[in-house]
Design a protein around this motif. Sequence first.
Motif, PDB file in Angstrom:
ATOM      1  N   ARG A 167       0.847  -1.185   0.000  1.00 22.46           N
ATOM      2  CA  ARG A 167       0.000   0.000   0.000  1.00 22.46           C
ATOM      3  C   ARG A 167       0.887   1.241   0.000  1.00 22.46           C
ATOM      4  O   ARG A 167       1.658   1.462   0.929  1.00 22.46           O
ATOM      5  N   ASP A 168       0.765   2.052  -1.038  1.00 20.36           N
ATOM      6  CA  ASP A 168       1.502   3.313  -1.143  1.00 20.36           C
ATOM      7  C   ASP A 168       0.656   4.389  -0.482  1.00 20.36           C
ATOM      8  O   ASP A 168      -0.381   4.772  -1.005  1.00 20.36           O
ATOM      9  N   ARG A 169       1.098   4.851   0.658  1.00 21.32           N
ATOM     10  CA  ARG A 169       0.339   5.854   1.412  1.00 21.32           C
ATOM     11  C   ARG A 169       0.292   7.204   0.701  1.00 21.32           C
ATOM     12  O   ARG A 169      -0.692   7.920   0.797  1.00 21.32           O
ATOM     13  N   HIS A 216      -2.601   4.102  -3.225  1.00 15.16           N
ATOM     14  CA  HIS A 216      -2.621   3.059  -4.254  1.00 15.16           C
ATOM     15  C   HIS A 216      -2.190   1.739  -3.623  1.00 15.16           C
ATOM     16  O   HIS A 216      -1.237   1.701  -2.854  1.00 15.16           O
ATOM     17  N   THR A 217      -2.906   0.656  -3.931  1.00 12.82           N
ATOM     18  CA  THR A 217      -2.545  -0.658  -3.429  1.00 12.82           C
ATOM     19  C   THR A 217      -2.392  -1.625  -4.587  1.00 12.82           C
ATOM     20  O   THR A 217      -3.050  -1.471  -5.621  1.00 12.82           O
ATOM     21  N   PHE A 218      -1.497  -2.583  -4.423  1.00 13.12           N
ATOM     22  CA  PHE A 218      -1.340  -3.614  -5.442  1.00 13.12           C
ATOM     23  C   PHE A 218      -0.948  -4.923  -4.784  1.00 13.12           C
ATOM     24  O   PHE A 218      -0.287  -4.957  -3.753  1.00 13.12           O
ATOM     25  N   LEU A 219      -1.418  -5.997  -5.384  1.00  9.91           N
ATOM     26  CA  LEU A 219      -1.177  -7.345  -4.887  1.00  9.91           C
ATOM     27  C   LEU A 219      -0.078  -7.986  -5.709  1.00  9.91           C
ATOM     28  O   LEU A 219      -0.122  -7.961  -6.941  1.00  9.91           O
ATOM     29  N   THR A 220       0.918  -8.509  -5.035  1.00  7.46           N
ATOM     30  CA  THR A 220       2.025  -9.187  -5.704  1.00  7.46           C
ATOM     31  C   THR A 220       2.508 -10.305  -4.786  1.00  7.46           C
ATOM     32  O   THR A 220       1.981 -10.495  -3.700  1.00  7.46           O
ATOM     33  N   VAL A 228       4.268   1.270   2.188  1.00  4.68           N
ATOM     34  CA  VAL A 228       5.506   1.805   1.619  1.00  4.68           C
ATOM     35  C   VAL A 228       5.367   3.313   1.462  1.00  4.68           C
ATOM     36  O   VAL A 228       4.267   3.835   1.308  1.00  4.68           O
ATOM     37  N   GLU A 229       6.484   4.002   1.517  1.00  2.00           N
ATOM     38  CA  GLU A 229       6.479   5.457   1.393  1.00  2.00           C
ATOM     39  C   GLU A 229       6.287   5.909  -0.047  1.00  2.00           C
ATOM     40  O   GLU A 229       5.667   6.936  -0.298  1.00  2.00           O
ATOM     41  N   HIS A 234       6.103   8.023  -7.409  1.00  2.00           N
ATOM     42  CA  HIS A 234       7.466   8.475  -7.680  1.00  2.00           C
ATOM     43  C   HIS A 234       7.460   9.472  -8.843  1.00  2.00           C
ATOM     44  O   HIS A 234       6.832   9.226  -9.868  1.00  2.00           O
ATOM     45  N   PRO A 235       8.145  10.607  -8.705  1.00  2.00           N
ATOM     46  CA  PRO A 235       8.123  11.626  -9.759  1.00  2.00           C
ATOM     47  C   PRO A 235       8.599  11.135 -11.117  1.00  2.00           C
ATOM     48  O   PRO A 235       8.107  11.593 -12.146  1.00  2.00           O
ATOM     49  N   PHE A 236       9.522  10.203 -11.163  1.00  2.00           N
ATOM     50  CA  PHE A 236      10.012   9.715 -12.448  1.00  2.00           C
ATOM     51  C   PHE A 236       8.900   9.016 -13.220  1.00  2.00           C
ATOM     52  O   PHE A 236       8.743   9.199 -14.414  1.00  2.00           O
TER      53      PHE A 236
END
Length: 83
Positions: free
Chosen positions: A15-17, A21-25, A48-49, A55-57
């Motif tokens: 989970r990206d705070r 956004h969340t993703f299953l892997t 995760v942060e 991420h800007p890229f």
Amino acid sequence: MKPGIHPEYRPVVFRDRAANHTFLTRSTATSDRTVEWEDGNTYPVIDVEISSASHPFYTGTQRVLDTAGRVERFQRRYGRRER
């Protein structure tokens, strides 16, 4: 592979705070917290942060640096000096 020496490889939700956004892997990472996924199953969740969603890229919000100005400033400071 030798049996019994490798960590368990299982589905994990990341989970990206920052981007919500969340993703299953699949991963060997562990967590005490769990979340119910869209398929109705419960999986460990790891916060995760930053990820590709924030991420800007990857999002296209990366800053463009003024490299020409930086090179000129470097040349003025440390460039060739007459002897």
